[in-house]
Design a protein around this motif. Structure first.
Motif, PDB file in Angstrom:
ATOM      1  N   THR A   8       0.835  -1.204   0.000  1.00  0.00           N
ATOM      2  CA  THR A   8       0.000   0.000   0.000  1.00  0.00           C
ATOM      3  C   THR A   8       0.867   1.250   0.000  1.00  0.00           C
ATOM      4  OG1 THR A   8      -1.777  -1.188   1.116  1.00  0.00           O
ATOM      5  CG2 THR A   8      -1.849   1.225   1.212  1.00  0.00           C
ATOM      6  N   VAL A   9       1.902   1.261   0.821  1.00  0.00           N
ATOM      7  CA  VAL A   9       2.838   2.388   0.826  1.00  0.00           C
ATOM      8  C   VAL A   9       3.537   2.495  -0.532  1.00  0.00           C
ATOM      9  CG1 VAL A   9       4.989   3.244   1.857  1.00  0.00           C
ATOM     10  CG2 VAL A   9       3.163   2.364   3.325  1.00  0.00           C
ATOM     11  N   ALA A  10       3.851   1.348  -1.132  1.00  0.00           N
ATOM     12  CA  ALA A  10       4.551   1.332  -2.416  1.00  0.00           C
ATOM     13  C   ALA A  10       3.701   1.865  -3.554  1.00  0.00           C
ATOM     14  CB  ALA A  10       5.028  -0.083  -2.721  1.00  0.00           C
ATOM     15  N   TRP A  11       2.389   1.994  -3.333  1.00  0.00           N
ATOM     16  CA  TRP A  11       1.540   2.601  -4.361  1.00  0.00           C
ATOM     17  C   TRP A  11       2.072   3.992  -4.738  1.00  0.00           C
ATOM     18  CZ3 TRP A  11      -1.133   7.185  -4.274  1.00  0.00           C
ATOM     19  CH2 TRP A  11      -1.926   7.446  -5.393  1.00  0.00           C
ATOM     20  N   VAL A  12       2.638   4.699  -3.777  1.00  0.00           N
ATOM     21  CA  VAL A  12       3.193   6.034  -4.052  1.00  0.00           C
ATOM     22  C   VAL A  12       4.253   5.937  -5.150  1.00  0.00           C
ATOM     23  CG1 VAL A  12       4.459   7.986  -3.072  1.00  0.00           C
ATOM     24  CG2 VAL A  12       2.649   6.878  -1.741  1.00  0.00           C
ATOM     25  N   GLY A  13       5.104   4.917  -5.083  1.00  0.00           N
ATOM     26  CA  GLY A  13       6.105   4.722  -6.130  1.00  0.00           C
ATOM     27  C   GLY A  13       5.465   4.448  -7.480  1.00  0.00           C
ATOM     28  N   GLY A  14       4.401   3.674  -7.482  1.00  0.00           N
ATOM     29  CA  GLY A  14       3.672   3.421  -8.722  1.00  0.00           C
ATOM     30  C   GLY A  14       3.071   4.694  -9.293  1.00  0.00           C
ATOM     31  N   SER A  15       2.573   5.548  -8.414  1.00  0.00           N
ATOM     32  CA  SER A  15       2.001   6.810  -8.898  1.00  0.00           C
ATOM     33  C   SER A  15       3.087   7.722  -9.454  1.00  0.00           C
ATOM     34  CB  SER A  15       1.189   7.508  -7.809  1.00  0.00           C
ATOM     35  OG  SER A  15       2.023   7.961  -6.772  1.00  0.00           O
ATOM     36  N   VAL A  16       4.284   7.674  -8.871  1.00  0.00           N
ATOM     37  CA  VAL A  16       5.405   8.449  -9.409  1.00  0.00           C
ATOM     38  C   VAL A  16       5.748   7.949 -10.816  1.00  0.00           C
ATOM     39  CG1 VAL A  16       7.881   8.932  -9.136  1.00  0.00           C
ATOM     40  CG2 VAL A  16       6.341   9.120  -7.169  1.00  0.00           C
ATOM     41  N   LEU A  17       5.746   6.635 -11.005  1.00  0.00           N
ATOM     42  CA  LEU A  17       5.972   6.091 -12.345  1.00  0.00           C
ATOM     43  C   LEU A  17       4.909   6.597 -13.315  1.00  0.00           C
ATOM     44  CD1 LEU A  17       6.859   2.349 -11.619  1.00  0.00           C
ATOM     45  CD2 LEU A  17       8.400   4.147 -12.434  1.00  0.00           C
ATOM     46  N   GLY A  18       3.666   6.619 -12.867  1.00  0.00           N
ATOM     47  CA  GLY A  18       2.576   7.092 -13.712  1.00  0.00           C
ATOM     48  C   GLY A  18       2.704   8.559 -14.089  1.00  0.00           C
ATOM     49  N   VAL A  19       3.048   9.392 -13.119  1.00  0.00           N
ATOM     50  CA  VAL A  19       3.203  10.827 -13.386  1.00  0.00           C
ATOM     51  C   VAL A  19       4.385  11.066 -14.330  1.00  0.00           C
ATOM     52  CG1 VAL A  19       3.770  13.048 -12.322  1.00  0.00           C
ATOM     53  CG2 VAL A  19       2.042  11.577 -11.278  1.00  0.00           C
ATOM     54  N   ALA A  20       5.501  10.380 -14.089  1.00  0.00           N
ATOM     55  CA  ALA A  20       6.672  10.535 -14.959  1.00  0.00           C
ATOM     56  C   ALA A  20       6.356  10.057 -16.372  1.00  0.00           C
ATOM     57  CB  ALA A  20       7.855   9.766 -14.385  1.00  0.00           C
ATOM     58  N   ASN A  21       5.652   8.952 -16.477  1.00  0.00           N
ATOM     59  CA  ASN A  21       5.259   8.418 -17.776  1.00  0.00           C
ATOM     60  C   ASN A  21       4.342   9.411 -18.509  1.00  0.00           C
ATOM     61  OD1 ASN A  21       5.200   5.976 -19.572  1.00  0.00           O
ATOM     62  ND2 ASN A  21       3.008   6.138 -19.145  1.00  0.00           N
ATOM     63  N   GLY A  22       3.406  10.004 -17.778  1.00  0.00           N
ATOM     64  CA  GLY A  22       2.515  10.997 -18.380  1.00  0.00           C
ATOM     65  C   GLY A  22       3.251  12.251 -18.804  1.00  0.00           C
ATOM     66  N   ALA A  23       4.225  12.669 -18.013  1.00  0.00           N
ATOM     67  CA  ALA A  23       5.021  13.848 -18.385  1.00  0.00           C
ATOM     68  C   ALA A  23       5.813  13.569 -19.659  1.00  0.00           C
ATOM     69  CB  ALA A  23       5.957  14.225 -17.242  1.00  0.00           C
ATOM     70  N   LEU A  24       6.395  12.388 -19.765  1.00  0.00           N
ATOM     71  CA  LEU A  24       7.118  12.011 -20.981  1.00  0.00           C
ATOM     72  C   LEU A  24       6.184  12.030 -22.183  1.00  0.00           C
ATOM     73  CD1 LEU A  24       9.714  10.959 -22.341  1.00  0.00           C
ATOM     74  CD2 LEU A  24       8.923   8.651 -21.795  1.00  0.00           C
ATOM     75  N   ARG A  25       4.975  11.513 -21.995  1.00  0.00           N
ATOM     76  CA  ARG A  25       3.985  11.531 -23.077  1.00  0.00           C
ATOM     77  C   ARG A  25       3.715  12.953 -23.546  1.00  0.00           C
ATOM     78  NH1 ARG A  25      -0.663  10.016 -20.458  1.00  0.00           N
ATOM     79  NH2 ARG A  25      -1.024  12.206 -20.078  1.00  0.00           N
ATOM     80  N   GLU A  26       3.468  13.844 -22.585  1.00  0.00           N
ATOM     81  CA  GLU A  26       3.124  15.224 -22.928  1.00  0.00           C
ATOM     82  C   GLU A  26       4.303  15.963 -23.559  1.00  0.00           C
ATOM     83  OE1 GLU A  26       0.002  16.644 -22.746  1.00  0.00           O
ATOM     84  OE2 GLU A  26      -0.568  14.576 -22.295  1.00  0.00           O
ATOM     85  N   LEU A  27       5.509  15.734 -23.054  1.00  0.00           N
ATOM     86  CA  LEU A  27       6.683  16.481 -23.520  1.00  0.00           C
ATOM     87  C   LEU A  27       7.308  15.916 -24.787  1.00  0.00           C
ATOM     88  CD1 LEU A  27       8.393  17.105 -20.059  1.00  0.00           C
ATOM     89  CD2 LEU A  27       7.118  18.765 -21.455  1.00  0.00           C
ATOM     90  N   ALA A  28       7.249  14.607 -24.970  1.00  0.00           N
ATOM     91  CA  ALA A  28       8.014  14.017 -26.063  1.00  0.00           C
ATOM     92  C   ALA A  28       7.178  13.300 -27.122  1.00  0.00           C
ATOM     93  CB  ALA A  28       9.049  13.043 -25.497  1.00  0.00           C
ATOM     94  N   LEU A  29       6.018  12.805 -26.757  1.00  0.00           N
ATOM     95  CA  LEU A  29       5.281  11.959 -27.693  1.00  0.00           C
ATOM     96  C   LEU A  29       4.094  12.634 -28.358  1.00  0.00           C
ATOM     97  CD1 LEU A  29       5.202   8.635 -25.631  1.00  0.00           C
ATOM     98  CD2 LEU A  29       6.807   9.300 -27.432  1.00  0.00           C
ATOM     99  N   LYS A  30       3.381  13.439 -27.612  1.00  0.00           N
ATOM    100  CA  LYS A  30       2.103  13.986 -28.078  1.00  0.00           C
ATOM    101  C   LYS A  30       2.239  14.781 -29.381  1.00  0.00           C
ATOM    102  CE  LYS A  30      -1.763  16.445 -26.025  1.00  0.00           C
ATOM    103  NZ  LYS A  30      -2.206  17.085 -24.781  1.00  0.00           N
ATOM    104  N   ALA A  31       3.237  15.664 -29.462  1.00  0.00           N
ATOM    105  CA  ALA A  31       3.408  16.492 -30.662  1.00  0.00           C
ATOM    106  C   ALA A  31       3.806  15.648 -31.875  1.00  0.00           C
ATOM    107  CB  ALA A  31       4.458  17.571 -30.409  1.00  0.00           C
ATOM    108  N   ARG A  32       4.560  14.579 -31.648  1.00  0.00           N
ATOM    109  CA  ARG A  32       5.038  13.736 -32.750  1.00  0.00           C
ATOM    110  C   ARG A  32       4.007  12.722 -33.221  1.00  0.00           C
ATOM    111  NH1 ARG A  32      11.052  12.345 -30.477  1.00  0.00           N
ATOM    112  NH2 ARG A  32      11.840  14.456 -30.671  1.00  0.00           N
ATOM    113  N   LEU A  33       3.267  12.157 -32.268  1.00  0.00           N
ATOM    114  CA  LEU A  33       2.386  11.036 -32.591  1.00  0.00           C
ATOM    115  C   LEU A  33       0.904  11.386 -32.605  1.00  0.00           C
ATOM    116  CD1 LEU A  33       4.112   8.344 -30.327  1.00  0.00           C
ATOM    117  CD2 LEU A  33       4.464   8.750 -32.779  1.00  0.00           C
ATOM    118  N   GLY A  34       0.548  12.523 -32.072  1.00  0.00           N
ATOM    119  CA  GLY A  34      -0.861  12.868 -31.903  1.00  0.00           C
ATOM    120  C   GLY A  34      -1.336  12.405 -30.545  1.00  0.00           C
ATOM    121  N   GLU A  35      -2.415  13.019 -30.088  1.00  0.00           N
ATOM    122  CA  GLU A  35      -2.873  12.769 -28.724  1.00  0.00           C
ATOM    123  C   GLU A  35      -3.279  11.321 -28.483  1.00  0.00           C
ATOM    124  OE1 GLU A  35      -6.006  14.399 -25.403  1.00  0.00           O
ATOM    125  OE2 GLU A  35      -5.810  15.484 -27.290  1.00  0.00           O
TER     126      GLU A  35
END
Length: 135
Positions: A8-35
């Protein structure tokens, strides 16, 4: 610390992975691949990242029973949805329509499949690790 509490505590680490993954999507993928394509690729990459994270957690704090693994998965899915809607509404001030759009499979949004993996991942990882150690 019990495995349930540790996971349950480790869920925080999973959420960090999710936020980082989403930031990468927004910064690097969205403009190149489309939303839509960027969201789909991001969903797949998050599932892979979480699969690795679940494996590490299972080695660190093995889940003793299938039932507990199912309960952990359900709590992770609930925490993820609460975080997504809470953060989306309170911090990002996104409208409900926009938040709910990510759940529309007919529109190519596969976020519900990510939530299904989050819910099932602990039990799948537990079962697979049990087969490896038994075999």
């Amino acid at each position: 610390m019990s495995p349930r509490r540790a996971w349950t505590v480790a869920w925080v680490g999973g959420s960090v992975l999710g936020v980082a993954n989403g930031a990468l999507r927004e910064l690097a993928l969205k403009a190149r691949l489309g939303e839509r394509t960027a969201h789909q690729l991001s969903a797949v990459s998050l599932c892979a990242l979480l699969g690795g994270y679940f494996t590490l957690l299972q080695r660190w704090r093995p889940i003793p029973t299938r039932r507990e693994a199912l309960e952990i998965g359900a709590s992770w899915a609930a925490l993820t949805v609460a975080f997504e809607f809470g953060f989306g509404r309170a911090v990002e001030r996104r409208p409900w329509e926009e938040l709910l759009a990510d759940y529309d499979l007919r529109n190519g949004r596969i976020w519900p499949l990510v939530l299904a993996w989050i819910a099932a991942g602990p039990v799948v990882t537990r079962e697979l690790s049990g087969r490896r150690s038994a075999g």
